[in-house]
Design an enzyme around this catalytic site. Structure first.
Site, PDB file in Angstrom:
ATOM      1  N   THR A  63      47.941  44.263  36.637  1.00 52.55           N
ATOM      2  CA  THR A  63      48.333  43.167  37.557  1.00 52.55           C
ATOM      3  C   THR A  63      48.513  41.977  37.004  1.00 52.55           C
ATOM      4  O   THR A  63      48.334  41.438  35.921  1.00 52.55           O
ATOM      5  CB  THR A  63      47.021  42.914  38.447  1.00 52.55           C
ATOM      6  OG1 THR A  63      47.285  42.199  39.495  1.00 52.55           O
ATOM      7  CG2 THR A  63      45.802  42.723  37.905  1.00 52.55           C
ATOM      8  N   ASP A  64      49.314  41.310  37.906  1.00 50.61           N
ATOM      9  CA  ASP A  64      49.560  39.623  37.390  1.00 50.61           C
ATOM     10  C   ASP A  64      48.507  38.883  37.320  1.00 50.61           C
ATOM     11  O   ASP A  64      48.620  37.841  36.852  1.00 50.61           O
ATOM     12  CB  ASP A  64      50.730  39.257  38.310  1.00 50.61           C
ATOM     13  CG  ASP A  64      50.585  39.470  39.682  1.00 50.61           C
ATOM     14  OD1 ASP A  64      49.538  39.930  40.039  1.00 50.61           O
ATOM     15  OD2 ASP A  64      51.366  38.980  40.723  1.00 50.61           O
ATOM     16  N   TYR A  87      38.340  39.982  39.764  1.00 51.01           N
ATOM     17  CA  TYR A  87      38.944  41.151  39.737  1.00 51.01           C
ATOM     18  C   TYR A  87      40.137  41.039  38.464  1.00 51.01           C
ATOM     19  O   TYR A  87      40.475  41.865  37.778  1.00 51.01           O
ATOM     20  CB  TYR A  87      39.981  41.210  40.941  1.00 51.01           C
ATOM     21  CG  TYR A  87      41.248  42.240  41.044  1.00 51.01           C
ATOM     22  CD1 TYR A  87      40.674  43.748  40.864  1.00 51.01           C
ATOM     23  CD2 TYR A  87      42.448  42.024  41.053  1.00 51.01           C
ATOM     24  CE1 TYR A  87      41.612  44.568  40.855  1.00 51.01           C
ATOM     25  CE2 TYR A  87      43.519  43.005  40.943  1.00 51.01           C
ATOM     26  CZ  TYR A  87      42.987  44.447  40.843  1.00 51.01           C
ATOM     27  OH  TYR A  87      44.030  45.272  40.767  1.00 51.01           O
ATOM     28  N   LYS A  91      40.404  43.415  35.220  1.00 53.62           N
ATOM     29  CA  LYS A  91      41.607  44.140  34.915  1.00 53.62           C
ATOM     30  C   LYS A  91      42.131  43.781  33.560  1.00 53.62           C
ATOM     31  O   LYS A  91      42.724  44.372  32.756  1.00 53.62           O
ATOM     32  CB  LYS A  91      42.705  43.694  35.855  1.00 53.62           C
ATOM     33  CG  LYS A  91      42.525  44.255  37.324  1.00 53.62           C
ATOM     34  CD  LYS A  91      42.483  45.845  37.251  1.00 53.62           C
ATOM     35  CE  LYS A  91      44.006  46.586  37.091  1.00 53.62           C
ATOM     36  NZ  LYS A  91      43.618  47.948  36.976  1.00 53.62           N
TER      37      LYS A  91
END
Length: 249
Positions: A63-64, A87, A91
């Site tokens: 994810t970014d 989060y 990640k």
């Protein structure tokens, strides 16, 4: 990847995988909750270990928001992760775990995903807000590069066949705020974009990353897949409306 092994429960050392896949595309994640770290980090590591043992290609989805959103420019693959949310931290740790267990893995960082046969979570939430089911405003200063799910899937499948390892950014070419994205969703579903309310992150007391634009030059240089901008996609034919209520994002 098929088989009976749970991603969060590793096999005993020396045991062989139940199948011999040629490629594994790992998409499982948990955004929050008690099992988020186990799913995002431990589970991803276990999948990478098994894929490596099977000699399989691995494409791991990320994810970014592994980035802090304060660079003031689009992030490139070489930029070090600096997450500011739980989060994002999980990640980032997931990426490190995967690359440690399977150095040949491709790690695909993407952005907000929308589109498909049924509206995405973000689209459903926007419709719920405009239909009076949910009361919320959308961040006007949180910038992302939304990607159509079909374009993303095509890009991932193409990457699966390439000898490319490490991070690669695959996202849409249009950088938009969540507020602008909600207005695009409203128009594309026949709702009034003027009813979308915006709010700044500071006013809302948010600590989310603000500018998570991704530089996707590497992906464009190696992929034949065209990843379209969100304005191209959502300003096309109108998409349909009535969907079940969903939680805010």
């Amino acid at each position: 990847m098929s088989g009976s092994m749970s991603a969060t429960r590793p096999r005993s050392p020396g045991s062989s995988p139940p199948v011999r896949p040629t490629c594994v595309i790992h998409t499982a994640y948990a955004r929050d909750g008690a099992d988020a770290w186990a799913t995002n980090v431990d589970g991803a590591r276990n999948v990478a270990v098994v894929a490596a043992a099977a000699g399989a290609r691995l494409v791991h989805m990320s994810t970014d928001v592994v980035f802090g959103g304060d660079a003031g420019r689009p992030y490139v693959e070489a930029d070090p992760p600096a997450p500011v949310t739980d989060y994002g931290r999980s990640k980032a740790a997931s990426e490190a775990a995967v690359r440690g267990a399977h150095p040949g893995a491709a790690v695909v960082r993407t952005s907000l995903i929308y589109g498909g046969e049924t509206p995405s979570r973000y689209e459903r939430t926007t419709m719920d807000v405009l239909d009076g089911i949910v009361d919320m405003a959308f961040f006007s200063d949180e910038i992302r590069c939304p990607v159509d799910v079909g374009d993303l899937a095509d890009a991932i499948l193409e990457l699966a066949g390439l000898d490319l390892s490490g991070p690669v950014h695959v996202a849409g070419p249009d950088a938009v705020s969540r507020y602008e994205l909600a207005k695009l969703v409203a128009a594309s579903t026949g709702r009034d974009p003027g009813l979308v309310r915006g709010v700044s992150s500071a006013a809302a007391g948010s600590t989310r990353p603000l500018d998570c634009r991704l530089d996707c030059g590497l992906a464009r240089s190696v992929l034949a897949t065209r990843v379209r901008g969100v304005r191209d996609v959502l300003q096309g034919p109108s998409r349909e409306t009535a969907q079940p209520p969903s939680a805010p994002v």
